[in-house]
Design a protein around this motif. Structure first.
Motif, PDB file in Angstrom:
ATOM      1  N   HIS A  14       0.842  -1.197   0.000  1.00  0.00           N
ATOM      2  CA  HIS A  14       0.000   0.000   0.000  1.00  0.00           C
ATOM      3  C   HIS A  14       0.885   1.259   0.000  1.00  0.00           C
ATOM      4  O   HIS A  14       0.592   2.237  -0.700  1.00  0.00           O
ATOM      5  CB  HIS A  14      -0.917  -0.007   1.223  1.00  0.00           C
ATOM      6  CG  HIS A  14      -2.199   0.738   1.023  1.00  0.00           C
ATOM      7  ND1 HIS A  14      -3.136   0.391   0.089  1.00  0.00           N
ATOM      8  CD2 HIS A  14      -2.690   1.854   1.645  1.00  0.00           C
ATOM      9  CE1 HIS A  14      -4.162   1.234   0.139  1.00  0.00           C
ATOM     10  NE2 HIS A  14      -3.912   2.146   1.074  1.00  0.00           N
ATOM     11  N   LEU A  15       1.966   1.241   0.759  1.00  0.00           N
ATOM     12  CA  LEU A  15       2.919   2.344   0.734  1.00  0.00           C
ATOM     13  C   LEU A  15       3.568   2.475  -0.636  1.00  0.00           C
ATOM     14  O   LEU A  15       3.780   3.583  -1.142  1.00  0.00           O
ATOM     15  CB  LEU A  15       4.002   2.137   1.801  1.00  0.00           C
ATOM     16  CG  LEU A  15       3.653   2.534   3.229  1.00  0.00           C
ATOM     17  CD1 LEU A  15       4.728   2.050   4.198  1.00  0.00           C
ATOM     18  CD2 LEU A  15       3.479   4.044   3.355  1.00  0.00           C
ATOM     19  N   LYS A  16       3.863   1.333  -1.244  1.00  0.00           N
ATOM     20  CA  LYS A  16       4.457   1.334  -2.582  1.00  0.00           C
ATOM     21  C   LYS A  16       3.516   2.012  -3.579  1.00  0.00           C
ATOM     22  O   LYS A  16       3.959   2.768  -4.456  1.00  0.00           O
ATOM     23  CB  LYS A  16       4.736  -0.098  -3.025  1.00  0.00           C
ATOM     24  CG  LYS A  16       5.457  -0.223  -4.374  1.00  0.00           C
ATOM     25  CD  LYS A  16       6.932   0.080  -4.235  1.00  0.00           C
ATOM     26  CE  LYS A  16       7.672  -0.203  -5.525  1.00  0.00           C
ATOM     27  NZ  LYS A  16       9.127   0.062  -5.405  1.00  0.00           N
TER      28      LYS A  16
ATOM     29  N   ASP B 170       1.754  -6.306 -11.508  1.00  0.00           N
ATOM     30  CA  ASP B 170       2.777  -7.196 -12.066  1.00  0.00           C
ATOM     31  C   ASP B 170       4.206  -6.710 -11.806  1.00  0.00           C
ATOM     32  O   ASP B 170       5.167  -7.456 -12.016  1.00  0.00           O
ATOM     33  CB  ASP B 170       2.557  -7.388 -13.568  1.00  0.00           C
ATOM     34  CG  ASP B 170       2.667  -6.088 -14.345  1.00  0.00           C
ATOM     35  OD1 ASP B 170       2.072  -5.092 -13.914  1.00  0.00           O
ATOM     36  OD2 ASP B 170       3.359  -6.076 -15.369  1.00  0.00           O
ATOM     37  N   LYS B 171       4.362  -5.470 -11.336  1.00  0.00           N
ATOM     38  CA  LYS B 171       5.695  -4.948 -11.032  1.00  0.00           C
ATOM     39  C   LYS B 171       6.079  -5.120  -9.565  1.00  0.00           C
ATOM     40  O   LYS B 171       7.215  -4.813  -9.178  1.00  0.00           O
ATOM     41  CB  LYS B 171       5.781  -3.467 -11.407  1.00  0.00           C
ATOM     42  CG  LYS B 171       5.687  -3.211 -12.907  1.00  0.00           C
ATOM     43  CD  LYS B 171       5.754  -1.716 -13.204  1.00  0.00           C
ATOM     44  CE  LYS B 171       5.623  -1.452 -14.695  1.00  0.00           C
ATOM     45  NZ  LYS B 171       5.647   0.005 -14.995  1.00  0.00           N
ATOM     46  N   LEU B 172       5.148  -5.590  -8.747  1.00  0.00           N
ATOM     47  CA  LEU B 172       5.449  -5.830  -7.335  1.00  0.00           C
ATOM     48  C   LEU B 172       6.404  -7.009  -7.188  1.00  0.00           C
ATOM     49  O   LEU B 172       6.387  -7.951  -7.997  1.00  0.00           O
ATOM     50  CB  LEU B 172       4.166  -6.100  -6.560  1.00  0.00           C
ATOM     51  CG  LEU B 172       3.196  -4.921  -6.404  1.00  0.00           C
ATOM     52  CD1 LEU B 172       1.877  -5.408  -5.818  1.00  0.00           C
ATOM     53  CD2 LEU B 172       3.809  -3.826  -5.540  1.00  0.00           C
ATOM     54  N   ALA B 173       7.212  -6.977  -6.142  1.00  0.00           N
ATOM     55  CA  ALA B 173       8.178  -8.055  -5.904  1.00  0.00           C
ATOM     56  C   ALA B 173       7.480  -9.346  -5.500  1.00  0.00           C
ATOM     57  O   ALA B 173       7.955 -10.443  -5.807  1.00  0.00           O
ATOM     58  CB  ALA B 173       9.178  -7.633  -4.833  1.00  0.00           C
ATOM     59  N   ASN B 174       6.361  -9.214  -4.794  1.00  0.00           N
ATOM     60  CA  ASN B 174       5.613 -10.379  -4.319  1.00  0.00           C
ATOM     61  C   ASN B 174       4.167 -10.312  -4.801  1.00  0.00           C
ATOM     62  O   ASN B 174       3.691  -9.270  -5.253  1.00  0.00           O
ATOM     63  CB  ASN B 174       5.647 -10.442  -2.781  1.00  0.00           C
ATOM     64  CG  ASN B 174       7.036 -10.688  -2.235  1.00  0.00           C
ATOM     65  OD1 ASN B 174       7.667 -11.686  -2.563  1.00  0.00           O
ATOM     66  ND2 ASN B 174       7.530  -9.764  -1.410  1.00  0.00           N
ATOM     67  N   GLU B 175       3.489 -11.421  -4.694  1.00  0.00           N
ATOM     68  CA  GLU B 175       2.093 -11.487  -5.105  1.00  0.00           C
ATOM     69  C   GLU B 175       1.267 -10.466  -4.316  1.00  0.00           C
ATOM     70  O   GLU B 175       1.455 -10.286  -3.111  1.00  0.00           O
ATOM     71  CB  GLU B 175       1.545 -12.898  -4.859  1.00  0.00           C
ATOM     72  CG  GLU B 175       0.095 -13.081  -5.280  1.00  0.00           C
ATOM     73  CD  GLU B 175      -0.413 -14.485  -5.012  1.00  0.00           C
ATOM     74  OE1 GLU B 175      -1.623 -14.720  -5.197  1.00  0.00           O
ATOM     75  OE2 GLU B 175       0.401 -15.347  -4.612  1.00  0.00           O
TER      76      GLU B 175
END
Length: 317
Positions: free
Chosen positions: A252-254, A264-269
């Protein structure tokens, strides 16, 4: 002070110059001439305000009569002023002014003529105004980026400020039997998404009252950022364990900090149920994470000074 006068000539300029002593080609002239003291000196720009915006630190000032542009200067305490840019309007945003919370000072000089000419005459008061030597100061703390914060320091902050013993019975069910385990999970999840661990940690401490909870969110929900909890009620989110709760908060901070971030650019699901509702990149800095301080009026929380509360804990950390 310059004096000016005029002579008339007849014929071509070239012919007249060849007969410069001939009254047949040249008129007389007013030997007294007319005088001018030159252009009036530019007044010193009056600094009006400074604030954190999503692109950096914005400074504004009053217009100066006769100015064609303004040079903006920056320094930190104990150093000299250095010019960082120019503006033709009465505002400037320092896009390189925020990351680690360094306190920057800003001031402005007005100039006349084009920028190159003014720079070539930088010691000439007929081209340049004076400046406010005190300036205005501001800092900006980026949510994304590297950090030198350690898990031990995160734990120390909790142990110094928490009104309760670490709730091991409840949080061990979520995979964090000790405060060290809990802090390590938050650290790992933050680093994975390039979010500064101190930001998510201090936010969690504020949102949960140092894991005391007691509001609309219960400890067994493993929701450490108040996700889904809104003013006047609302259904707060629940997560399967501590790691998933920490991951959702980091994601959420990201979303707030990173313009153009997608699932799809997140490090994790993706586990943050409210990721899709965030205007991506709306708050790159902690200072504007609260809606009251955000230039767009959107943010994580509506309480005034939300970002400042987090920053005060980061300072303590």
């Amino acid at each position: 002070t310059y004096k000016y006068t005029v002579r008339a000539y007849t014929g071509s300029e070239e012919t007249a110059k060849k007969h410069k002593y001939s009254s047949q080609y040249w008129s007389g002239f007013d030997a007294s001439g007319v005088a001018s003291a030159g252009a009036e000196n530019l007044s010193t720009p009056v600094l009006k305000g400074i604030r954190v915006v999503n692109d950096g630190i914005e400074i504004t000032w009053g217009d100066v009569k006769g100015a064609s542009g303004y040079a903006v200067y920056r320094k930190i305490s104990g150093t000299d002023w250095k010019m960082i840019g120019t503006s033709e309007s009465a505002s400037y945003t320092d896009v390189n002014g925020g990351s680690s919370g360094t306190e920057y000072y800003y001031t402005v000089r007005a100039y006349r003529g084009d920028s190159d000419t003014a720079q070539a005459n930088k010691y000439d008061s007929s081209y340049w105004s004076s400046f406010d030597r005190t300036g205005l100061s501001e800092s900006a703390y980026a949510i994304e980026g590297s950090s030198d914060i350690t898990v031990d320091r995160m734990v120390a902050l909790y142990e110094k400020n928490s009104p309760i013993e670490y709730p091991s019975d409840e949080l061990s069910k979520g995979g964090a039997p000790t405060i060290n385990d809990f802090a390590q999970i938050f650290y790992e999840e933050a680093v994975a998404e390039n979010i500064k661990p101190e930001v998510v940690w201090c936010q969690a401490m504020i949102e949960t009252g140092y894991l005391k909870f007691g509001g609309s969110v219960q400890i067994g929900q493993f929701n450490f950022g108040g996700l889904g909890a809104v003013d006047g009620g609302g259904t707060s989110a629940s997560f399967s364990d501590v790691r998933e709760g920490a991951r959702a908060q980091v994601q959420h901070l990201k979303a707030y900090a990173s313009y153009g971030i997608t699932e799809d650019k997140l490090a994790n699901e993706l586990v943050d149920p409210r990721f899709k509702y965030v205007t991506k990149g709306a708050a790159k800095y902690v200072e504007i994470l609260g809606a009251k301080e955000n230039p767009k009026g959107i943010g994580w929380a509506t309480a005034p000074g939300y970002g400042d509360k987090i920053l005060s804990l980061i300072d303590a950390l």
